[in-house]
Design a protein around this motif. Sequence first.
Motif, PDB file in Angstrom:
ATOM      1  N   SER A 140       6.917   9.754  12.188  1.00  0.00           N
ATOM      2  CA  SER A 140       7.645  10.396  11.093  1.00  0.00           C
ATOM      3  C   SER A 140       7.527   9.655   9.768  1.00  0.00           C
ATOM      4  CB  SER A 140       9.127  10.519  11.471  1.00  0.00           C
ATOM      5  OG  SER A 140       9.863  11.074  10.404  1.00  0.00           O
ATOM      6  N   ASP A 141       7.193  10.413   8.728  1.00  0.00           N
ATOM      7  CA  ASP A 141       7.242   9.911   7.354  1.00  0.00           C
ATOM      8  C   ASP A 141       8.651  10.162   6.834  1.00  0.00           C
ATOM      9  OD1 ASP A 141       7.085   9.455   4.645  1.00  0.00           O
ATOM     10  OD2 ASP A 141       5.400  10.813   4.271  1.00  0.00           O
ATOM     11  N   GLN A 142       9.422   9.102   6.713  1.00  0.00           N
ATOM     12  CA  GLN A 142      10.813   9.227   6.243  1.00  0.00           C
ATOM     13  C   GLN A 142      10.980   8.733   4.811  1.00  0.00           C
ATOM     14  OE1 GLN A 142      13.668   7.510   8.974  1.00  0.00           O
ATOM     15  NE2 GLN A 142      13.369   9.146  10.467  1.00  0.00           N
ATOM     16  N   SER A 143       9.873   8.643   4.066  1.00  0.00           N
ATOM     17  CA  SER A 143       9.914   8.030   2.722  1.00  0.00           C
ATOM     18  C   SER A 143      11.108   8.459   1.877  1.00  0.00           C
ATOM     19  CB  SER A 143       8.634   8.358   1.954  1.00  0.00           C
ATOM     20  OG  SER A 143       7.523   7.778   2.580  1.00  0.00           O
ATOM     21  N   SER A 144      11.334   9.783   1.801  1.00  0.00           N
ATOM     22  CA  SER A 144      12.366  10.239   0.869  1.00  0.00           C
ATOM     23  C   SER A 144      13.723  10.458   1.539  1.00  0.00           C
ATOM     24  CB  SER A 144      11.897  11.507   0.148  1.00  0.00           C
ATOM     25  OG  SER A 144      11.415  12.448   1.064  1.00  0.00           O
ATOM     26  N   MET A 145      13.886   9.972   2.759  1.00  0.00           N
ATOM     27  CA  MET A 145      15.206  10.037   3.408  1.00  0.00           C
ATOM     28  C   MET A 145      15.548   8.707   4.074  1.00  0.00           C
ATOM     29  SD  MET A 145      14.368  12.031   6.973  1.00  0.00           S
ATOM     30  CE  MET A 145      15.541  11.091   7.945  1.00  0.00           C
ATOM     31  N   GLY A 189       8.326   4.516   5.843  1.00  0.00           N
ATOM     32  CA  GLY A 189       8.744   5.038   4.549  1.00  0.00           C
ATOM     33  C   GLY A 189       8.271   4.127   3.432  1.00  0.00           C
ATOM     34  N   GLY A 190       7.785   4.722   2.366  1.00  0.00           N
ATOM     35  CA  GLY A 190       7.591   3.964   1.128  1.00  0.00           C
ATOM     36  C   GLY A 190       8.989   3.701   0.590  1.00  0.00           C
ATOM     37  N   VAL A 191       9.258   2.488   0.128  1.00  0.00           N
ATOM     38  CA  VAL A 191      10.655   2.149  -0.161  1.00  0.00           C
ATOM     39  C   VAL A 191      11.154   2.608  -1.532  1.00  0.00           C
ATOM     40  CG1 VAL A 191      10.708   0.213   1.449  1.00  0.00           C
ATOM     41  CG2 VAL A 191      10.129  -0.203  -0.953  1.00  0.00           C
ATOM     42  N   GLN A 192      10.238   3.034  -2.412  1.00  0.00           N
ATOM     43  CA  GLN A 192      10.663   3.305  -3.796  1.00  0.00           C
ATOM     44  C   GLN A 192      11.438   4.595  -3.975  1.00  0.00           C
ATOM     45  OE1 GLN A 192       7.715   3.804  -2.573  1.00  0.00           O
ATOM     46  NE2 GLN A 192       6.504   5.305  -3.670  1.00  0.00           N
ATOM     47  N   LYS A 193      11.572   5.397  -2.924  1.00  0.00           N
ATOM     48  CA  LYS A 193      12.336   6.636  -3.054  1.00  0.00           C
ATOM     49  C   LYS A 193      13.825   6.359  -2.864  1.00  0.00           C
ATOM     50  CE  LYS A 193       8.491   8.737  -3.579  1.00  0.00           C
ATOM     51  NZ  LYS A 193       7.697   9.417  -2.582  1.00  0.00           N
ATOM     52  N   GLY A 244       0.812  -1.226   0.000  1.00  0.00           N
ATOM     53  CA  GLY A 244       0.000   0.000   0.000  1.00  0.00           C
ATOM     54  C   GLY A 244       0.839   1.266   0.000  1.00  0.00           C
ATOM     55  N   GLY A 245       2.150   1.115  -0.016  1.00  0.00           N
ATOM     56  CA  GLY A 245       3.025   2.286  -0.088  1.00  0.00           C
ATOM     57  C   GLY A 245       2.915   3.176   1.136  1.00  0.00           C
ATOM     58  N   ALA A 246       3.471   4.362   1.015  1.00  0.00           N
ATOM     59  CA  ALA A 246       3.423   5.301   2.139  1.00  0.00           C
ATOM     60  C   ALA A 246       2.007   5.833   2.324  1.00  0.00           C
ATOM     61  CB  ALA A 246       4.397   6.454   1.901  1.00  0.00           C
ATOM     62  N   ILE A 254       5.227  14.337  11.700  1.00  0.00           N
ATOM     63  CA  ILE A 254       6.028  15.143  10.763  1.00  0.00           C
ATOM     64  C   ILE A 254       6.310  14.364   9.479  1.00  0.00           C
ATOM     65  CG2 ILE A 254       7.198  16.519  12.533  1.00  0.00           C
ATOM     66  CD1 ILE A 254       9.680  14.701  12.151  1.00  0.00           C
ATOM     67  N   CYS A 255       6.539  15.107   8.409  1.00  0.00           N
ATOM     68  CA  CYS A 255       7.131  14.537   7.190  1.00  0.00           C
ATOM     69  C   CYS A 255       8.584  15.003   7.237  1.00  0.00           C
ATOM     70  CB  CYS A 255       6.422  15.054   5.948  1.00  0.00           C
ATOM     71  SG  CYS A 255       7.235  14.522   4.425  1.00  0.00           S
ATOM     72  N   GLU A 256       9.486  14.072   7.568  1.00  0.00           N
ATOM     73  CA  GLU A 256      10.842  14.488   7.959  1.00  0.00           C
ATOM     74  C   GLU A 256      11.690  14.996   6.792  1.00  0.00           C
ATOM     75  OE1 GLU A 256      12.336  11.877  10.958  1.00  0.00           O
ATOM     76  OE2 GLU A 256      14.282  12.877  11.022  1.00  0.00           O
ATOM     77  N   GLU A 280      10.774  16.551   2.959  1.00  0.00           N
ATOM     78  CA  GLU A 280       9.704  16.883   2.010  1.00  0.00           C
ATOM     79  C   GLU A 280      10.214  16.722   0.577  1.00  0.00           C
ATOM     80  OE1 GLU A 280       7.482  17.945  -0.024  1.00  0.00           O
ATOM     81  OE2 GLU A 280       5.826  17.415   1.284  1.00  0.00           O
ATOM     82  N   THR A 281       9.767  15.674  -0.051  1.00  0.00           N
ATOM     83  CA  THR A 281      10.227  15.266  -1.371  1.00  0.00           C
ATOM     84  C   THR A 281       9.992  16.331  -2.440  1.00  0.00           C
ATOM     85  OG1 THR A 281       9.278  13.183  -0.613  1.00  0.00           O
ATOM     86  CG2 THR A 281      10.200  13.211  -2.830  1.00  0.00           C
ATOM     87  N   ILE A 282       8.850  16.993  -2.361  1.00  0.00           N
ATOM     88  CA  ILE A 282       8.474  17.968  -3.384  1.00  0.00           C
ATOM     89  C   ILE A 282       9.106  19.331  -3.117  1.00  0.00           C
ATOM     90  CG2 ILE A 282       6.501  19.302  -4.293  1.00  0.00           C
ATOM     91  CD1 ILE A 282       4.845  16.662  -3.970  1.00  0.00           C
TER      92      ILE A 282
END
Length: 362
Positions: free
Chosen positions: A172-177, A193-197, A76-78, A148-150, A152-154
């Motif tokens: 914490s959303d660490q998807s992009s770190m 974290g979603g792993v695809q980043k 289901g991703g992040a 927090i979104c630790e 911010e990808t965008i």
Amino acid sequence: MKYDRVYNFSAGPAMMPESVLVEIAAEMLNYRGSGMSVMEMSHRSKVFQQIRDEAEADIRKLMGIPDNYKVLFIQGGATLQFAMIPINLMKNGVACYIETGAWSKKAIAEAKKYGDVRVVASSKDRNYSYIPDCSDLDIPEDADYVYICENETIHGTTYFKLPDTKGKILVSDQSSMFLSRPVDVSKYGLIYGGVQKNVGPAGMAIVIIREDLIRDDLDPKTPVYLSYKTHADADSLYNTPNCWAIYCCGKVFKYLLDLGGLEEMDRINREKAAILYDFLDSSKLFTGAVEKKDRSLMNVPFVTPSKEQDAEVVAATKAAGFDNLKGHKSVGGLRASIYNAMPKEGVVALVEFLKKYEAEHA
Ligand SMILES: *Cc1c(COP(=O)(O)O)cnc(C)c1O
């Protein structure tokens, strides 16, 4: 380059280490004498169980995850976590969110379906180009957590200092770190974290959750799949997991351990980011979009003086073998995502190209 690959600056899915891809390719048709690919393998088989167990052991070692935390591999991703977090962690029905851009806004919208969401800090006033002061937040006594979104990808911001949560659990959303630098897991109630980043293929999130936050008293109408307890009790094998993603992520964990762990990865990432930021700081044509103190080491948005020139640079970079540099529509301009697997040579080559472009268009 041996495989004729491009430098892919995509925000995600993104580059994986070439040596890992080579290993995966070699094991594709017959995984270590099993006579089959990992894609064809029963998730209940001994051979897959070992892949799963090693992946968990390796990420525990990499991140120094304490024993009282569970590591869950969830499909289901992040995005699914935007709902699972309030569903599972809102006991009093109150949660604090810090709004730093598109991804926290999505998390806030989802959490509002489940309870009272207080946005206790925001950087909306300057299009999310900085991290707001989180040293003295107005956190209600009955708040269940602070979110927090630790990274911010965008918008390209990151927290170099965690918020003072006044004793509440930090989520914490660490998807992009994810795995880009060392983190002290004990400071968090939940990291995901979603792993695809920054790790592997799309379609899975890794959730690291303190055991005492896993509840067995959720609303009985909660889908069984959305309860952390379901995944924790079954070692992430309640149903067929994303076996392929677990396998590929496991390879990346071993790659990072061999490299010297997250301290070494962080050193390399700082070096790479500095090459790009030093150029942006000295350039007369390109400007970084983020306040210096909050600049992400992973996602680097920048602009030229005009939209037309932004588009021209994007096209020129693409023609020169640098892919996916177009900025997100909410920020515009360009964005270079320089995750773990982007080699230093890729960043150096991009900067050389931009320097040349600037000289020719001065
Ligand atoms: C990409 C991203 C998400 C969403 O990830 P999906 O796996 O596509 O659901 C959430 N948060 C952050 C910070 C992201 O970068």
